[in-house]
Structure formats: C-alpha cells, structure tokens
Design a protein around this motif. Structure first.
Motif, PDB file in Angstrom:
ATOM      1  N   ASP A  12      59.697 -36.069  94.464  1.00  0.00           N
ATOM      2  CA  ASP A  12      59.160 -37.409  94.715  1.00  0.00           C
ATOM      3  C   ASP A  12      59.741 -38.486  93.801  1.00  0.00           C
ATOM      4  O   ASP A  12      59.123 -39.525  93.610  1.00  0.00           O
ATOM      5  CB  ASP A  12      57.627 -37.398  94.644  1.00  0.00           C
ATOM      6  CG  ASP A  12      57.093 -36.959  93.298  1.00  0.00           C
ATOM      7  OD1 ASP A  12      57.874 -36.399  92.508  1.00  0.00           O
ATOM      8  OD2 ASP A  12      55.903 -37.164  93.033  1.00  0.00           O
ATOM      9  N   ILE A  33      55.119 -41.773  93.003  1.00  0.00           N
ATOM     10  CA  ILE A  33      53.743 -41.326  92.697  1.00  0.00           C
ATOM     11  C   ILE A  33      52.695 -42.214  93.364  1.00  0.00           C
ATOM     12  O   ILE A  33      51.760 -41.720  93.989  1.00  0.00           O
ATOM     13  CB  ILE A  33      53.506 -41.247  91.163  1.00  0.00           C
ATOM     14  CG1 ILE A  33      54.167 -39.986  90.615  1.00  0.00           C
ATOM     15  CG2 ILE A  33      52.005 -41.205  90.833  1.00  0.00           C
ATOM     16  CD1 ILE A  33      53.928 -39.725  89.147  1.00  0.00           C
ATOM     17  N   ALA A  34      52.890 -43.531  93.277  1.00  0.00           N
ATOM     18  CA  ALA A  34      51.883 -44.447  93.822  1.00  0.00           C
ATOM     19  C   ALA A  34      51.687 -44.225  95.331  1.00  0.00           C
ATOM     20  O   ALA A  34      50.575 -44.365  95.851  1.00  0.00           O
ATOM     21  CB  ALA A  34      52.292 -45.883  93.543  1.00  0.00           C
ATOM     22  N   HIS A  36      52.200 -41.294  96.995  1.00  0.00           N
ATOM     23  CA  HIS A  36      51.577 -40.000  97.294  1.00  0.00           C
ATOM     24  C   HIS A  36      50.143 -39.893  96.760  1.00  0.00           C
ATOM     25  O   HIS A  36      49.393 -39.031  97.208  1.00  0.00           O
ATOM     26  CB  HIS A  36      52.435 -38.867  96.723  1.00  0.00           C
ATOM     27  CG  HIS A  36      53.794 -38.776  97.354  1.00  0.00           C
ATOM     28  ND1 HIS A  36      53.991 -38.312  98.639  1.00  0.00           N
ATOM     29  CD2 HIS A  36      55.021 -39.137  96.905  1.00  0.00           C
ATOM     30  CE1 HIS A  36      55.276 -38.366  98.933  1.00  0.00           C
ATOM     31  NE2 HIS A  36      55.932 -38.872  97.901  1.00  0.00           N
ATOM     32  N   GLN A  37      49.799 -40.792  95.829  1.00  0.00           N
ATOM     33  CA  GLN A  37      48.461 -40.738  95.225  1.00  0.00           C
ATOM     34  C   GLN A  37      47.353 -40.756  96.283  1.00  0.00           C
ATOM     35  O   GLN A  37      46.372 -40.043  96.183  1.00  0.00           O
ATOM     36  CB  GLN A  37      48.275 -41.918  94.276  1.00  0.00           C
ATOM     37  CG  GLN A  37      48.080 -41.474  92.842  1.00  0.00           C
ATOM     38  CD  GLN A  37      48.453 -42.547  91.846  1.00  0.00           C
ATOM     39  OE1 GLN A  37      48.762 -43.682  92.232  1.00  0.00           O
ATOM     40  NE2 GLN A  37      48.427 -42.206  90.580  1.00  0.00           N
ATOM     41  N   GLN A  38      47.552 -41.570  97.322  1.00  0.00           N
ATOM     42  CA  GLN A  38      46.506 -41.703  98.347  1.00  0.00           C
ATOM     43  C   GLN A  38      46.271 -40.398  99.101  1.00  0.00           C
ATOM     44  O   GLN A  38      45.229 -40.213  99.710  1.00  0.00           O
ATOM     45  CB  GLN A  38      46.882 -42.829  99.324  1.00  0.00           C
ATOM     46  CG  GLN A  38      48.214 -42.608 100.012  1.00  0.00           C
ATOM     47  CD  GLN A  38      48.634 -43.803 100.862  1.00  0.00           C
ATOM     48  OE1 GLN A  38      47.910 -44.236 101.736  1.00  0.00           O
ATOM     49  NE2 GLN A  38      49.825 -44.324 100.578  1.00  0.00           N
ATOM     50  N   GLY A  40      46.641 -37.375  97.486  1.00  0.00           N
ATOM     51  CA  GLY A  40      46.253 -36.374  96.486  1.00  0.00           C
ATOM     52  C   GLY A  40      47.361 -35.380  96.169  1.00  0.00           C
ATOM     53  O   GLY A  40      47.123 -34.345  95.553  1.00  0.00           O
ATOM     54  N   ASP A 167      47.208 -30.098  88.250  1.00  0.00           N
ATOM     55  CA  ASP A 167      46.945 -30.957  89.412  1.00  0.00           C
ATOM     56  C   ASP A 167      45.767 -30.431  90.240  1.00  0.00           C
ATOM     57  O   ASP A 167      44.925 -31.202  90.704  1.00  0.00           O
ATOM     58  CB  ASP A 167      48.200 -31.084  90.283  1.00  0.00           C
ATOM     59  CG  ASP A 167      49.328 -31.811  89.557  1.00  0.00           C
ATOM     60  OD1 ASP A 167      49.022 -32.608  88.637  1.00  0.00           O
ATOM     61  OD2 ASP A 167      50.503 -31.596  89.898  1.00  0.00           O
ATOM     62  N   ARG A 171      42.099 -32.092  90.803  1.00  0.00           N
ATOM     63  CA  ARG A 171      41.608 -32.399  92.157  1.00  0.00           C
ATOM     64  C   ARG A 171      40.196 -31.857  92.338  1.00  0.00           C
ATOM     65  O   ARG A 171      39.328 -32.541  92.876  1.00  0.00           O
ATOM     66  CB  ARG A 171      42.545 -31.816  93.204  1.00  0.00           C
ATOM     67  CG  ARG A 171      42.268 -32.384  94.591  1.00  0.00           C
ATOM     68  CD  ARG A 171      43.182 -31.832  95.663  1.00  0.00           C
ATOM     69  NE  ARG A 171      44.579 -31.880  95.272  1.00  0.00           N
ATOM     70  CZ  ARG A 171      45.533 -31.090  95.760  1.00  0.00           C
ATOM     71  NH1 ARG A 171      45.230 -30.181  96.654  1.00  0.00           N
ATOM     72  NH2 ARG A 171      46.783 -31.198  95.363  1.00  0.00           N
ATOM     73  N   GLY A 176      41.798 -37.292  90.275  1.00  0.00           N
ATOM     74  CA  GLY A 176      42.959 -38.053  90.733  1.00  0.00           C
ATOM     75  C   GLY A 176      44.257 -37.296  90.551  1.00  0.00           C
ATOM     76  O   GLY A 176      44.275 -36.152  90.071  1.00  0.00           O
ATOM     77  N   TYR A 177      45.382 -37.929  90.936  1.00  0.00           N
ATOM     78  CA  TYR A 177      46.697 -37.299  90.922  1.00  0.00           C
ATOM     79  C   TYR A 177      47.713 -38.221  90.243  1.00  0.00           C
ATOM     80  O   TYR A 177      47.637 -39.430  90.447  1.00  0.00           O
ATOM     81  CB  TYR A 177      47.137 -37.018  92.379  1.00  0.00           C
ATOM     82  CG  TYR A 177      48.549 -36.509  92.492  1.00  0.00           C
ATOM     83  CD1 TYR A 177      48.823 -35.157  92.355  1.00  0.00           C
ATOM     84  CD2 TYR A 177      49.607 -37.396  92.706  1.00  0.00           C
ATOM     85  CE1 TYR A 177      50.123 -34.699  92.426  1.00  0.00           C
ATOM     86  CE2 TYR A 177      50.908 -36.938  92.784  1.00  0.00           C
ATOM     87  CZ  TYR A 177      51.158 -35.585  92.643  1.00  0.00           C
ATOM     88  OH  TYR A 177      52.446 -35.120  92.712  1.00  0.00           O
ATOM     89  N   PRO A 178      48.682 -37.715  89.487  1.00  0.00           N
ATOM     90  CA  PRO A 178      48.821 -36.325  89.057  1.00  0.00           C
ATOM     91  C   PRO A 178      47.822 -35.974  87.960  1.00  0.00           C
ATOM     92  O   PRO A 178      47.471 -36.811  87.132  1.00  0.00           O
ATOM     93  CB  PRO A 178      50.263 -36.257  88.537  1.00  0.00           C
ATOM     94  CG  PRO A 178      50.603 -37.656  88.139  1.00  0.00           C
ATOM     95  CD  PRO A 178      49.775 -38.574  88.997  1.00  0.00           C
TER      96      PRO A 178
END
Ligand code: KG4
Ligand code: ZN
Length: 347
Positions: A12, A33-34, A36-38, A40, A167, A171, A176-178
């Motif tokens: 990513d 990252i921003a 894929h955050q949505q 998880g 991770d 979860r 949250g992630y990462p």
C-alpha cells in the motif's frame, strides 16, 4: 557504482527512489493508509488502482528531485515478489517499460531483500554476516545475511506476522488501523503484567520447541477470549493494560528468538527492519537483552523500516554492480523463498 531508479508497489505504498550504491539521491513515498483506513485493512484491488493513479507522477517527481536525467541512470529496478500480485504488477510493468524505452538493464528485486538493504542505507559501513530480524505486517523472519543474494531464513512465523497480530488485536479492541502505533502508544500507559497471555511456541516432531520459529495467532485468540470475558462483566475494558500485556508478549517472543539465534550462529549484529521495528517496547527490550552478550542492535530510522523504494534501489544497485541483471520475462509472484533470490537474475 551503479545509479538505479527503483519502483516499489508491493502493498500500500507507491514508492520511487534513485539510489547510488548505499546513498539515496531522491526518494518519494506515497502512502495509501488513509484510503485503506475506512476498510480496516488493505484492499488489494483498491491498492492496485491507486498505484496506477500515481506511479507516473511519482517517477517524474523522483527524477526531478534527484536533478539527474535518464542518461545518468544505469539501471531500472522493480519489486517483483513477494506481495499483492495486482499491486506488484503496476510497479514492475512501469520498471520494465522504462528499461525498454531508455535501453537500461532491468533488475527485479525481492521485497524482503530490500528490507535487509534498508540497514545498509542507515549504516553504509555495515557488512555481512549479520542477523536480520524482519518484522512487518506481512513477515516475521530471522535471516542469516551472508552476502548479496545469499540468505538463510533461520526462523519465521508459522501463522500471523507480528505486525498482522498488532493490527488484528487493535481491530478486535476497536482501536483503528494500522494497529501497531496505536497499541504502542496505549501500552506506554498500561501494566504489561496485568494479564498473563500465552507466547506461541512451535513443537518439533523430535520433542521440545523450535528455537527460532514463532506463532502469534494463538495469542490473538487469547486476547479475544480475555476481552469477551472482561466485556461480560459490564465494566469498561482496561484497554491500556490489554495493549501493554499483548505488546509485552510479542516483544518477549521476538527478543528471545533473535538473541538465541544470534548467539547460536555467532553473529554479533542484529539489524531490525519492517514496520514493527518502530515499536518502543521492542527497541528497549532487544537492546537490553543484547547488551550482556555484546551484540549490537541496529534500528534504522522509521522511513527505512516501512516500505520504500530506496531500500529496493540499494539492493538493485549492488546486484547491478555484480552483473546480476533480470530477464524482462520475470513475473510478479505472490511469494518466492528468500533463499531463491538469485533465480531472479541471468547469471
Ligand atoms: O513494513 P510495513 O510498513 O509494511 C509491510 O511490509 O507490512 O509494516 C507495517 C506494519 C503494520 O502491521 C503496523 O501495525 C506495524 O507495522 N507497526 C507497528 C508500529 N508501527 C507500525 N507495530 C508495532 N509498533 C509500532 N510502533
Ligand atoms: Zn515491506
């Protein structure tokens, strides 16, 4: 010494760098990252599309920042394994195309060899042999680094990677992630002895346990069960204590194995790499455990630990100096044992 433009798109991060031997001339890293955050976690198709969107501009930006023109580049490198195949294909195709258009040798690079070469970027005087503890979202390995292209994996995880465990636990605790940086931060406020959690061990058919292999999936399940039990009491979850106890268990497992491995093989340097190398608990504990044995522990700066193209360029530059050039026909592969790195070159 060869100047190489390298492209890394195995997961990513879309990254491009120009490296001469062990020195970075320019490096561009664009993290997803921003995006894929949505979800998880990393969504492979979304990652590939994002690489397609920005890889060309990242190449242009990198070349401009280096102040070089194409005539000063000796070779083009691309990560070809391991990783998400769709994501790898984007950077690999860009690298092969540039190699054809500009008539330069093409060097396919194994992503994990890149992580090993990150240590040379932070200390250009480092020389093999040494032990590399590679702890990322996808890998947990103890690698005996013998020479360029010559690696022996002495230990690895049999299930989840260390970063993956961070991770997954984050979860299930809904953090949250990462998860790694969040748990690291919370752990500093918690009691690492609050909960006794199982450190996964791998049995050997001949009896006893494998000294260097690890397992983190049982630990994740233990945190899940413990969390369910605590939730049933109706009290607020002791998040910081859970984070600290989990982190301490992972750190203990990694530290024990790395020190045992370095001592057994007579290696007096441990170079740590991968995103989990940022973990404050790991940094403290590994340094403290290594000191009595005069083992030097190297933690490169974060920008070299997480995915970047400078580490790929650094590996490629040394391969090119040794005449290791790849065939344009090499494919993107989801995995390739590190011991087979030399199969990527026509030598
Ligand atoms: O090396 P990396 O950027 O990507 C892969 O190649 O996987 O590593 C990302 C991983 C993630 O699992 C993330 O949670 C973990 O590194 N990580 C950490 C910390 N910072 C990042 N784990 C523990 N503590 C940290 N401070
Ligand atoms: Zn990586």
């Amino acid at each position: 010494m060869a100047t190489v433009l390298a492209i890394e798109t195995s997961c990513d991060e879309t990254a491009v760098a120009i490296v001469k031997n062990r020195h970075i001339l320019s490096s561009v890293v664009s993290s997803q990252i921003a995006i894929h955050q949505q979800y998880g976690g990393v969504v492979p198709e979304v990652a590939s599309r994002q690489h397609v969107e920005i890889v060309n501009q990242a190449i242009d930006q990198c070349l401009t920042e280096s102040g070089l023109d194409w005539s000063e580049i000796d070779g083009i490198a691309g990560t070809c394994t391991p990783g998400l195949v769709g994501a790898l294909l984007v950077g690999l195709t860009a690298a092969k195309t540039l190699s054809i258009v500009h008539d330069k040798p093409f060097i396919g690079v194994h992503h994990l060899e890149g992580h090993i070469y990150a240590s040379y970027l932070s200390d250009p005087d480092l020389e093999p042999p040494f032990l590399c503890l590679l702890v990322s979202g996808g890998h947990t390995s103890l690698i005996y680094v013998k020479d360029c292209g010559r690696y022996e994996v002495l230990g690895q995880t049999r299930d989840d990677a260390a970063g993956e465990a961070f991770d997954k636990v984050a979860r299930l605790l809904k953090l949250g992630y990462p998860g790694g940086p969040i748990i690291d931060r919370l752990a500093a406020e918690g009691d690492p002895k609050a909960f006794a959690l199982p450190e996964g061990q791998i049995s050997r058919p001949e009896g006893g346990f494998h000294p260097y292999d690890s397992s983190f999936s049982g630990l994740k399940t233990a945190v899940l069960r413990l969390t369910q039990r605590l939730e049933a009491t109706g009290e607020p979850l002791p998040i910081a204590d859970l984070a600290a106890s989990f982190q301490a268990t992972v750190v203990r497992a990694l530290t024990k194995r790395a020190i045992a491995c370095a001592r057994d093989y007579g290696l007096n340097t441990i170079a740590v790499g991968g995103g989990v190398a940022a973990n404050r608990g790991l940094r403290e504990q590994l340094q403290a455990a290594a000191a009595p044995y005069n083992i030097k522990v190297m933690f490169p700066p974060m920008k070299f630990c997480t995915d970047n193209a400078a580490m790929i360029g650094c590996a490629a530059s040394e391969h090119l100096d040794r005449g290791h050039i790849s065939d344009l026909a090499i494919a993107a592969q989801s995995r390739l044992p590190l011991s087979e790195v030399m199969s990527l070159y026509r030598v």
